[in-house]
Design an enzyme around this catalytic site. Structure first.
Site, PDB file in Angstrom:
ATOM      1  N   THR A 180       0.878  -1.166   0.000  1.00 34.72           N
ATOM      2  CA  THR A 180       0.000   0.000   0.000  1.00 34.72           C
ATOM      3  C   THR A 180       0.914   1.215   0.000  1.00 34.72           C
ATOM      4  O   THR A 180       2.083   1.108   0.355  1.00 34.72           O
ATOM      5  CB  THR A 180      -0.859   0.042   1.288  1.00 34.72           C
ATOM      6  OG1 THR A 180      -1.377  -1.245   1.563  1.00 34.72           O
ATOM      7  CG2 THR A 180      -2.001   1.026   1.182  1.00 34.72           C
ATOM      8  N   SER A 210     -10.513  -3.507  -0.453  1.00 32.18           N
ATOM      9  CA  SER A 210      -9.375  -3.188   0.404  1.00 32.18           C
ATOM     10  C   SER A 210      -9.749  -2.212   1.510  1.00 32.18           C
ATOM     11  O   SER A 210     -10.631  -1.370   1.350  1.00 32.18           O
ATOM     12  CB  SER A 210      -8.265  -2.573  -0.450  1.00 32.18           C
ATOM     13  OG  SER A 210      -7.289  -1.942   0.344  1.00 32.18           O
TER      14      SER A 210
END
EC number: 3.4.19.5
Length: 318
Positions: A180, A210
């Protein structure tokens, strides 16, 4: 007239297993430091926190080394689907896109939605928004991520996720990918903002959502702002970012809020990391995994977290 605040900045490029190979670690350090340098200069020039956050996310999304934008991992069907969100702490406003494809910078769609009555869009809505914004179609695929997917397909997808970082000598060989990117900024007006973007965990079921596109992984108020990285399901189960921010809002210091939240996460065997700022300019980071790829500017110099000891750890700078 209110005096100006010393801006602060912290960014991350994911969390996961320790990096192998000093050359690779230094390449990651140089990349993170370069982003911090550019974005911090913007903050010093007087841009607001949200603008700085978007620019930082764009730079990190454009770096193929990280799992966001260019270089995003592939899902089980071989397609790239990205998610991103931004939250303006001063406005208390969250916006994001979920599982968007064929765009270079998902954070730009999330930013556009800040001023929309419909502020979180799924895949079809995000695709339609990209067309409305006349964003050119873009292929975020890199050769390293393609080869990673081909290898996993040959192995019948034994791993549950892809590598956190795309370096030939650093690609993970275990179920340790937690890719990320995130940016947290405090501007000269004392306002906070946070943005988080991801390509997902890789090899996942089509339609998986997510934490990066939820407040659970990306949250800010006028008191504090937090961006998370790691196993999304763990972040969602802990509701990590709001938990930390609410503790600061209720009177705990940022350091104590992080310490308490990560102690709970350790007890619950969670696997993630987070970066944070508060309105007083305190900088903090925490992790339950081996490493969090974070760098920051404390108003005087750039630092990073790339060589912390393995295991649960929280750090801060006031």
């Amino acid at each position: 007239m209110k005096s100006q605040v010393q801006p602060k900045l912290i960014i991350h490029g994911g969390a996961g297993s320790s990096l192998h190979g000093k050359g690779g670690l230094e390449a990651v350090r140089q990349t993170l430091h370069a982003v911090v340098e550019e974005v911090y200069a913007l903050l010093l020039s007087g841009v607001n926190a949200s603008v700085a956050v978007v620019r930082g996310c764009q730079l990190l999304e454009d770096e193929p080394r990280f799992n966001a934008g260019t270089g995003s991992v592939l899902q089980s069907d071989g397609q790239i689907r990205m998610s991103a969100s931004i939250m303006d702490g001063a406005l208390g406003r969250f916006s994001g896109v979920i599982n968007v494809s064929r765009v270079k910078n998902p954070i730009e769609l999330a930013q556009f939605l800040q001023n929309s009555p419909d502020r979180v869009l799924s895949d079809y809505g995000s695709a339609e928004l990209a067309r409305e914004m006349q964003i050119p179609s873009y292929n975020a695929l890199t050769e390293l991520r393609l080869q990673e997917w081909i290898q996993e397909r040959q192995d019948n997808f034994k791993r549950t996720m892809a590598g956190v970082i795309a370096e030939p000598e650093l690609l993970e060989t275990s179920n340790a990918g937690r890719g990320t990117i995130g940016v947290v900024a405090l501007d000269t007006y004392g306002k906070l903002a946070v943005g988080t973007s991801t390509g997902g965990k890789g090899f996942e079921r089509i339609g998986r959502v997510s934490d990066s596109a939820m407040p659970a992984g990306n949250y800010a108020t006028s008191y504090a702002a937090v961006s998370c990285t790691g196993i999304g399901e763990d972040i969602i189960d802990e509701c990590l970012a709001p938990k930390i921010v609410i503790r600061v809002t209720d009177g705990l210091s940022l350091q104590d809020s992080m310490q308490r939240s990560f102690a709970e996460a350790h007890d619950n065997k969670r696997d993630f990391g987070a970066i944070a700022l508060d309105a007083n300019g305190a900088i903090a980071w925490g992790k339950t995994c081996d490493i969090i790829l974070a760098a920051f500017h404390d108003g005087e110099k750039i630092g990073d977290t790339l060589e912390l000891a393995v295991g649960t750890q929280v750090g801060s700078i006031s």
